[in-house]
Motif scaffolding. Sequence first.
Motif, PDB file in Angstrom:
ATOM      1  N   SER A 138      11.233  -6.200  -0.694  1.00  0.00           N
ATOM      2  CA  SER A 138      10.449  -5.111  -1.255  1.00  0.00           C
ATOM      3  C   SER A 138       9.541  -5.707  -2.323  1.00  0.00           C
ATOM      4  O   SER A 138       9.860  -6.740  -2.922  1.00  0.00           O
ATOM      5  CB  SER A 138      11.331  -4.008  -1.852  1.00  0.00           C
ATOM      6  OG  SER A 138      12.015  -4.474  -2.990  1.00  0.00           O
TER       7      SER A 138
ATOM      8  N   THR B 137       7.437  -4.048  -5.537  1.00  0.00           N
ATOM      9  CA  THR B 137       7.025  -2.900  -6.338  1.00  0.00           C
ATOM     10  C   THR B 137       6.039  -3.383  -7.384  1.00  0.00           C
ATOM     11  O   THR B 137       6.350  -4.273  -8.172  1.00  0.00           O
ATOM     12  CB  THR B 137       8.231  -2.226  -7.013  1.00  0.00           C
ATOM     13  OG1 THR B 137       9.122  -1.766  -5.985  1.00  0.00           O
ATOM     14  CG2 THR B 137       7.802  -1.055  -7.878  1.00  0.00           C
TER      15      THR B 137
ATOM     16  N   VAL C   6       4.342  -5.440   7.355  1.00  0.00           N
ATOM     17  CA  VAL C   6       4.310  -4.843   6.021  1.00  0.00           C
ATOM     18  C   VAL C   6       4.288  -3.327   6.205  1.00  0.00           C
ATOM     19  O   VAL C   6       3.454  -2.806   6.953  1.00  0.00           O
ATOM     20  CB  VAL C   6       3.067  -5.298   5.217  1.00  0.00           C
ATOM     21  CG1 VAL C   6       3.056  -4.656   3.832  1.00  0.00           C
ATOM     22  CG2 VAL C   6       3.008  -6.814   5.124  1.00  0.00           C
ATOM     23  N   ILE C   7       5.211  -2.636   5.531  1.00  0.00           N
ATOM     24  CA  ILE C   7       5.345  -1.186   5.665  1.00  0.00           C
ATOM     25  C   ILE C   7       5.130  -0.533   4.308  1.00  0.00           C
ATOM     26  O   ILE C   7       5.809  -0.877   3.338  1.00  0.00           O
ATOM     27  CB  ILE C   7       6.745  -0.818   6.189  1.00  0.00           C
ATOM     28  CG1 ILE C   7       7.007  -1.529   7.523  1.00  0.00           C
ATOM     29  CG2 ILE C   7       6.894   0.706   6.326  1.00  0.00           C
ATOM     30  CD1 ILE C   7       8.471  -1.595   7.902  1.00  0.00           C
ATOM     31  N   TRP C   8       4.179   0.402   4.258  1.00  0.00           N
ATOM     32  CA  TRP C   8       3.914   1.200   3.056  1.00  0.00           C
ATOM     33  C   TRP C   8       4.466   2.600   3.327  1.00  0.00           C
ATOM     34  O   TRP C   8       3.816   3.395   4.007  1.00  0.00           O
ATOM     35  CB  TRP C   8       2.421   1.269   2.770  1.00  0.00           C
ATOM     36  CG  TRP C   8       1.844   0.013   2.217  1.00  0.00           C
ATOM     37  CD1 TRP C   8       1.663  -1.173   2.869  1.00  0.00           C
ATOM     38  CD2 TRP C   8       1.371  -0.190   0.890  1.00  0.00           C
ATOM     39  NE1 TRP C   8       1.097  -2.090   2.026  1.00  0.00           N
ATOM     40  CE2 TRP C   8       0.912  -1.512   0.803  1.00  0.00           C
ATOM     41  CE3 TRP C   8       1.284   0.630  -0.232  1.00  0.00           C
ATOM     42  CZ2 TRP C   8       0.376  -2.052  -0.358  1.00  0.00           C
ATOM     43  CZ3 TRP C   8       0.751   0.099  -1.386  1.00  0.00           C
ATOM     44  CH2 TRP C   8       0.316  -1.225  -1.446  1.00  0.00           C
TER      45      TRP C   8
ATOM     46  N   ALA D 196      -3.712   2.592   1.852  1.00  0.00           N
ATOM     47  CA  ALA D 196      -2.604   2.972   2.720  1.00  0.00           C
ATOM     48  C   ALA D 196      -2.337   4.463   2.624  1.00  0.00           C
ATOM     49  O   ALA D 196      -2.235   5.004   1.535  1.00  0.00           O
ATOM     50  CB  ALA D 196      -1.347   2.200   2.315  1.00  0.00           C
TER      51      ALA D 196
ATOM     52  N   GLU E  10       0.508   7.412   3.869  1.00  0.00           N
ATOM     53  CA  GLU E  10       1.957   7.390   4.063  1.00  0.00           C
ATOM     54  C   GLU E  10       2.267   6.826   5.449  1.00  0.00           C
ATOM     55  O   GLU E  10       1.690   7.232   6.458  1.00  0.00           O
ATOM     56  CB  GLU E  10       2.495   8.816   3.945  1.00  0.00           C
ATOM     57  CG  GLU E  10       3.987   8.912   4.041  1.00  0.00           C
ATOM     58  CD  GLU E  10       4.471  10.330   3.851  1.00  0.00           C
ATOM     59  OE1 GLU E  10       5.348  10.756   4.626  1.00  0.00           O
ATOM     60  OE2 GLU E  10       3.970  11.015   2.932  1.00  0.00           O
TER      61      GLU E  10
ATOM     62  N   ASN F  30      -2.186  -3.690  -7.742  1.00  0.00           N
ATOM     63  CA  ASN F  30      -2.133  -2.252  -7.522  1.00  0.00           C
ATOM     64  C   ASN F  30      -3.335  -1.602  -8.208  1.00  0.00           C
ATOM     65  O   ASN F  30      -3.570  -1.824  -9.393  1.00  0.00           O
ATOM     66  CB  ASN F  30      -0.819  -1.711  -8.104  1.00  0.00           C
ATOM     67  CG  ASN F  30      -0.650  -0.231  -7.965  1.00  0.00           C
ATOM     68  OD1 ASN F  30      -1.423   0.449  -7.307  1.00  0.00           O
ATOM     69  ND2 ASN F  30       0.397   0.289  -8.598  1.00  0.00           N
TER      70      ASN F  30
ATOM     71  N   THR G 146       5.305   0.780  -3.901  1.00  0.00           N
ATOM     72  CA  THR G 146       6.282  -0.123  -3.275  1.00  0.00           C
ATOM     73  C   THR G 146       5.956  -0.246  -1.802  1.00  0.00           C
ATOM     74  O   THR G 146       5.637   0.740  -1.143  1.00  0.00           O
ATOM     75  CB  THR G 146       7.717   0.412  -3.435  1.00  0.00           C
ATOM     76  OG1 THR G 146       8.035   0.489  -4.827  1.00  0.00           O
ATOM     77  CG2 THR G 146       8.728  -0.496  -2.740  1.00  0.00           C
ATOM     78  N   HIS G 147       6.024  -1.463  -1.303  1.00  0.00           N
ATOM     79  CA  HIS G 147       5.938  -1.682   0.132  1.00  0.00           C
ATOM     80  C   HIS G 147       7.008  -2.700   0.515  1.00  0.00           C
ATOM     81  O   HIS G 147       7.623  -3.331  -0.335  1.00  0.00           O
ATOM     82  CB  HIS G 147       4.530  -2.109   0.572  1.00  0.00           C
ATOM     83  CG  HIS G 147       4.028  -3.380  -0.018  1.00  0.00           C
ATOM     84  ND1 HIS G 147       3.399  -3.454  -1.237  1.00  0.00           N
ATOM     85  CD2 HIS G 147       4.059  -4.639   0.460  1.00  0.00           C
ATOM     86  CE1 HIS G 147       3.056  -4.704  -1.488  1.00  0.00           C
ATOM     87  NE2 HIS G 147       3.449  -5.446  -0.474  1.00  0.00           N
ATOM     88  N   TYR G 148       7.253  -2.800   1.814  1.00  0.00           N
ATOM     89  CA  TYR G 148       8.312  -3.655   2.342  1.00  0.00           C
ATOM     90  C   TYR G 148       7.715  -4.673   3.297  1.00  0.00           C
ATOM     91  O   TYR G 148       6.796  -4.356   4.062  1.00  0.00           O
ATOM     92  CB  TYR G 148       9.367  -2.809   3.057  1.00  0.00           C
ATOM     93  CG  TYR G 148       9.996  -1.812   2.116  1.00  0.00           C
ATOM     94  CD1 TYR G 148      11.055  -2.191   1.303  1.00  0.00           C
ATOM     95  CD2 TYR G 148       9.492  -0.528   1.994  1.00  0.00           C
ATOM     96  CE1 TYR G 148      11.609  -1.292   0.400  1.00  0.00           C
ATOM     97  CE2 TYR G 148      10.038   0.376   1.093  1.00  0.00           C
ATOM     98  CZ  TYR G 148      11.090  -0.016   0.304  1.00  0.00           C
ATOM     99  OH  TYR G 148      11.626   0.873  -0.599  1.00  0.00           O
TER     100      TYR G 148
ATOM    101  N   THR H 153      -3.103  -3.074  12.480  1.00  0.00           N
ATOM    102  CA  THR H 153      -2.552  -1.941  11.738  1.00  0.00           C
ATOM    103  C   THR H 153      -2.297  -0.768  12.670  1.00  0.00           C
ATOM    104  O   THR H 153      -2.771  -0.741  13.811  1.00  0.00           O
ATOM    105  CB  THR H 153      -3.488  -1.463  10.609  1.00  0.00           C
ATOM    106  OG1 THR H 153      -4.579  -0.731  11.188  1.00  0.00           O
ATOM    107  CG2 THR H 153      -4.019  -2.628   9.775  1.00  0.00           C
TER     108      THR H 153
END
Length: 138
Positions: free
Chosen positions: A30, A32, A50-52, A74, A76, A97, A104-106, A125
């Motif tokens: 993660s 943040t 990468v997931i937002w 991004a 959701e 940011n 936060t993204h993963y 994407t």
Amino acid sequence: MSTDSAPEGAYSPAPGDTLIFENDRVRVWSMTLPPHGMYDFHQHHHDHVVIWPDAGRAEAQELGDPNWSISQTAEEGFVIFKTVGHGEPLTPHRIRNLEDHPVTHYIVELVSEESPSSTALPAETNARGRFNDVRADN
């Protein structure tokens, strides 16, 4: 010491600030970023997703580029897939940011097998946002 002048190989291979899961096939991080905060220069060594989960805006700067040439907006559920390739890691980059709130993204690294590509490929994407590298427009 500024990370702008770090020697080759001295950039963090950690694409996030917290390792949240790891096994022999994937590594999940993660990241943040506080309001207007930055994650300093790092490199990606593996193909990754990468997931937002939430909306956010960020921009990135590659080492050696005087500008923050990569922008991302991004929505959701925004997802990016990046093929790093098995030749070399990606050029070190940093991300900041643009929001007045934390984001936060993963990052899910595919660590169990070599990339099928010999070189890095453009990001793919799910179209729930925008990923733009102004240098690619030139």
